[in-house]
Design an enzyme around this catalytic site. Structure first.
Site, PDB file in Angstrom:
ATOM      1  N   GLU A 100     -19.826  -1.172  24.635  1.00 40.06           N
ATOM      2  CA  GLU A 100     -18.619  -1.891  25.070  1.00 40.06           C
ATOM      3  C   GLU A 100     -19.011  -3.103  25.919  1.00 40.06           C
ATOM      4  OE1 GLU A 100     -15.089  -1.891  24.860  1.00 40.06           O
ATOM      5  OE2 GLU A 100     -15.429  -3.589  26.203  1.00 40.06           O
ATOM      6  N   GLY A 125     -11.979   3.378  19.375  1.00 40.85           N
ATOM      7  CA  GLY A 125     -13.369   3.762  19.614  1.00 40.85           C
ATOM      8  C   GLY A 125     -13.466   5.065  20.394  1.00 40.85           C
ATOM      9  N   HIS A 143       8.939  24.632  36.403  1.00 43.06           N
ATOM     10  CA  HIS A 143       7.726  25.120  37.065  1.00 43.06           C
ATOM     11  C   HIS A 143       7.266  26.399  36.381  1.00 43.06           C
ATOM     12  CE1 HIS A 143       4.891  26.160  40.221  1.00 43.06           C
ATOM     13  NE2 HIS A 143       5.405  27.386  40.211  1.00 43.06           N
ATOM     14  N   ARG A 192       0.870  -1.200   0.000  1.00 41.51           N
ATOM     15  CA  ARG A 192       0.000   0.000   0.000  1.00 41.51           C
ATOM     16  C   ARG A 192       0.894   1.234   0.000  1.00 41.51           C
ATOM     17  NH1 ARG A 192      -5.293  -1.723   1.777  1.00 41.51           N
ATOM     18  NH2 ARG A 192      -5.776   0.374   2.445  1.00 41.51           N
ATOM     19  N   GLY A 201     -10.864  -4.234  18.156  1.00 38.13           N
ATOM     20  CA  GLY A 201      -9.531  -4.821  18.245  1.00 38.13           C
ATOM     21  C   GLY A 201      -8.946  -5.113  16.882  1.00 38.13           C
ATOM     22  N   ASP A 203       3.099  -5.024  15.040  1.00 33.78           N
ATOM     23  CA  ASP A 203       1.811  -5.688  15.272  1.00 33.78           C
ATOM     24  C   ASP A 203       1.813  -7.152  14.842  1.00 33.78           C
ATOM     25  OD1 ASP A 203       1.145  -3.141  15.986  1.00 33.78           O
ATOM     26  OD2 ASP A 203      -0.632  -2.978  14.719  1.00 33.78           O
ATOM     27  N   LEU A 228       3.929   3.621   2.042  1.00 33.81           N
ATOM     28  CA  LEU A 228       4.943   3.634   3.090  1.00 33.81           C
ATOM     29  C   LEU A 228       4.343   4.347   4.312  1.00 33.81           C
ATOM     30  CD1 LEU A 228       8.285   4.587   1.274  1.00 33.81           C
ATOM     31  CD2 LEU A 228       7.704   2.400   2.345  1.00 33.81           C
ATOM     32  N   MET A 237       1.138  -3.943  19.752  1.00 31.97           N
ATOM     33  CA  MET A 237       0.361  -3.239  18.733  1.00 31.97           C
ATOM     34  C   MET A 237       0.402  -1.716  18.908  1.00 31.97           C
ATOM     35  SD  MET A 237      -2.687  -5.519  17.417  1.00 31.97           S
ATOM     36  CE  MET A 237      -2.431  -7.179  16.873  1.00 31.97           C
TER      37      MET A 237
END
Ligand code: NAI
Length: 455
Positions: free
Chosen positions: A205, A187, A441, A35, A268, A308, A37, A314
């Site tokens: 979920e 999601g 700070h 596909r 997933g 992955d 790079l 992943m």
């Protein structure tokens, strides 16, 4: 036959980093990518989603500036323009990877590669009808969305009603009603984006919490912040069917139907290893993932699997490091992969960033820990820059050694702060050593130092 030292299959973060490092190490490298790079990360994941989320953040600030003394009239959001800008960003970065490969004299083959076996010149791969051979082989084929056995999901994907991370980033109009299946990272980021820019979003979920492995308290706070923006959650709910413009889910023994203009499937991802020809050289695969050791070696000598494809983390940034470890091993340099300090970020507003143990994982490992909770109100900068938000930093410290084992944050800049915490974990610093560091700070990250004085 074209002969190389190293063949790398897959041009995502793992693959292009491995190709670059191996070439820098003096090896002749061929990189195969069917596909574009940059892989999923650059083309249809990390980078495009962050481009969209950043635009939504500007929009949010413009609309809700009143509390800060800034009132903007007539704020408009042009989603199509944002998507067009996203395409430009992607194009620029993909071109950047191409230049890097050119600069390192990596041969980029823009084609699918199939492993065909091993001969005298090394492992053989066929791409565009040509055979390539290399003594070393790196599998970096990435992952693809996993499609659960939900009735109607395949038809929905085919007719464009159901989208994955790939298609949703290219929508040029904002759906009125978006149902998100899966309250994981993809999601949640997409729910946050589309709700901000005008959709009515429902996240369904299965688990009783969002953001899977995230610390329970941080995950609950994220849910609360997203609910304030208008996102609706159905937790402990399992999607069972998709048909017409309706998503059906089961929750608490009831069957509930939700109307949608579009559905995002984010349940997933699974490693992309099928049809690659791994069996021709005997590479061991477990549930689709290539099994690797701490040098990213597979069971076949001189074959490595990174990113992955090995299904371990992943995450693009883990893939980069795995690429370096694999190439270093190949070049005979001492290196090994450590997974105890892998940071993760959810780029919602507020951001969530975590590294190391949660209270739950430490306990499960039998480690006795102190848990320090620092409300973000301890940070002067955070108080100055936020309004009506809640934020939290949790520190997990081993009681016996006083070593920092985990840091979990929900606040602005969390994703930029977390690498400091990662360094503390990686260096195995104890809290007295960390207390000697000077933090700038006022910053949001100072809460980490503040928390160490609470033990
Ligand atoms: P995920 O594994 O993070 O979450 C999937 C969720 O779907 C789980 O919580 C699961 O319980 C739920 N689910 C599964 N089947 C369901 C059903 N039938 N009904 C309702 N809920 C269901 O997967 P996600 O979000 O697709 O992300 C995939 C990968 O991409 C992850 O490994 C993630 O690390 C990576 N990623 C990382 C990002 C980042 O670092 N910011 C951004 C985007 C993706």
């Amino acid at each position: 036959m074209k002969i190389f030292d190293v063949l790398v299959i897959g041009g995502g973060p793992g693959g292009y980093c491995a190709a670059e490092r191996a070439a820098a190490g003096g090896r002749k490298v061929a990189l195969f990518e069917e596909r574009a790079l940059g892989g999923v990360c650059l083309n249809e994941g990390c980078v495009p989603s962050k481009t969209l989320l950043n635009a939504a953040k500007y929009y949010d600030h413009a609309r809700h500036g009143d509390a800060f003394g800034v009132t903007v009239e007539g704020v408009k959001y042009d989603h199509a323009k944002v998507v067009a800008r996203k395409d430009k960003v992607v194009k620029t970065l993909v071109a950047g990877v191409g230049s890097k490969m050119k600069g390192h004299k990596v041969t980029v083959v823009k084609s699918r590669a199939i492993i065909t076996g091993k001969g005298p010149e090394g492992f053989t791969v066929i791409a565009e009808g040509e055979t390539y051979a290399g003594k070393k082989l790196i599998i970096a084929t990435g992952s693809e969305p996993s499609v659960p056995p939900i009735g109607g999901v395949k038809e929905g994907l085919a007719d464009g009603f159901v989208l994955t991370n790939r298609e949703i980033l290219d929508l040029t109009t904002v759906p009125k009603q978006l149902v998100v299946i899966g309250g994981g990272v993809i999601g949640l980021e997409m729910a946050a984006y589309f709700q901000t820019v005008g959709s009515k979003v429902l996240v369904v979920e299965t688990l009783s919490k969002i953001a899977g492995p995230t610390d329970d308290e941080i995950s609950a706070l994220l849910q609360k912040e997203l609910e304030k923006k208008g996102v609706t959650f159905a937790l402990g709910a399992m999607v069972t069917g998709i048909s017409g413009n309706t998503v059906t889910y089961q929750q608490g023994g009831k069957t509930i139907e939700a109307k949608a203009d579009k559905v995002l499937l984010s349940t997933g991802r699974r490693p992309t290893t099928a049809g690659l020809g791994l069996e021709t050289i005997g590479v061991y695969v477990d549930k689709g993932a290539v099994v690797t050791d701490h040098h990213l070696r597979t069971n076949v000598p001189d074959v490595y699997a990174i990113g992955d494809a090995n299904g371990k983390w992943m995450l693009a940034h883990t893939a980069y490091r795995e690429a370096e470890v694999a190439v270093n091993h190949m070049l005979g340099k001492r290196d090994y992969m450590r997974y105890f300090a892998v940071p993760s970020v959810i780029y919602t507003s507020p951001e969530v960033a975590c590294v190391g143990d949660t209270e739950e994982t430490a306990k499960a490992r039998g480690v006795d820990v102190d848990v320090v909770r620092v409300p973000m109100a301890y940070s002067g900068r955070w108080v100055a820059e936020t309004h009506g938000e809640e934020g939290l930093c949790k520190l997990i410290v081993e009681k016996r050694t006083r070593k920092l084992l985990g840091v979990h944050m929900i606040c602005s800049y969390a994703g930029e702060i977390i690498y400091g915490a990662t360094l503390m974990l990686e260096m195995k610093l104890d809290i007295d050593e960390i207390k000697e560091l000077i933090f700038p700070h006022p910053t949001v990250g100072e809460v980490i130092r503040e928390g160490l004085f609470m033990i």
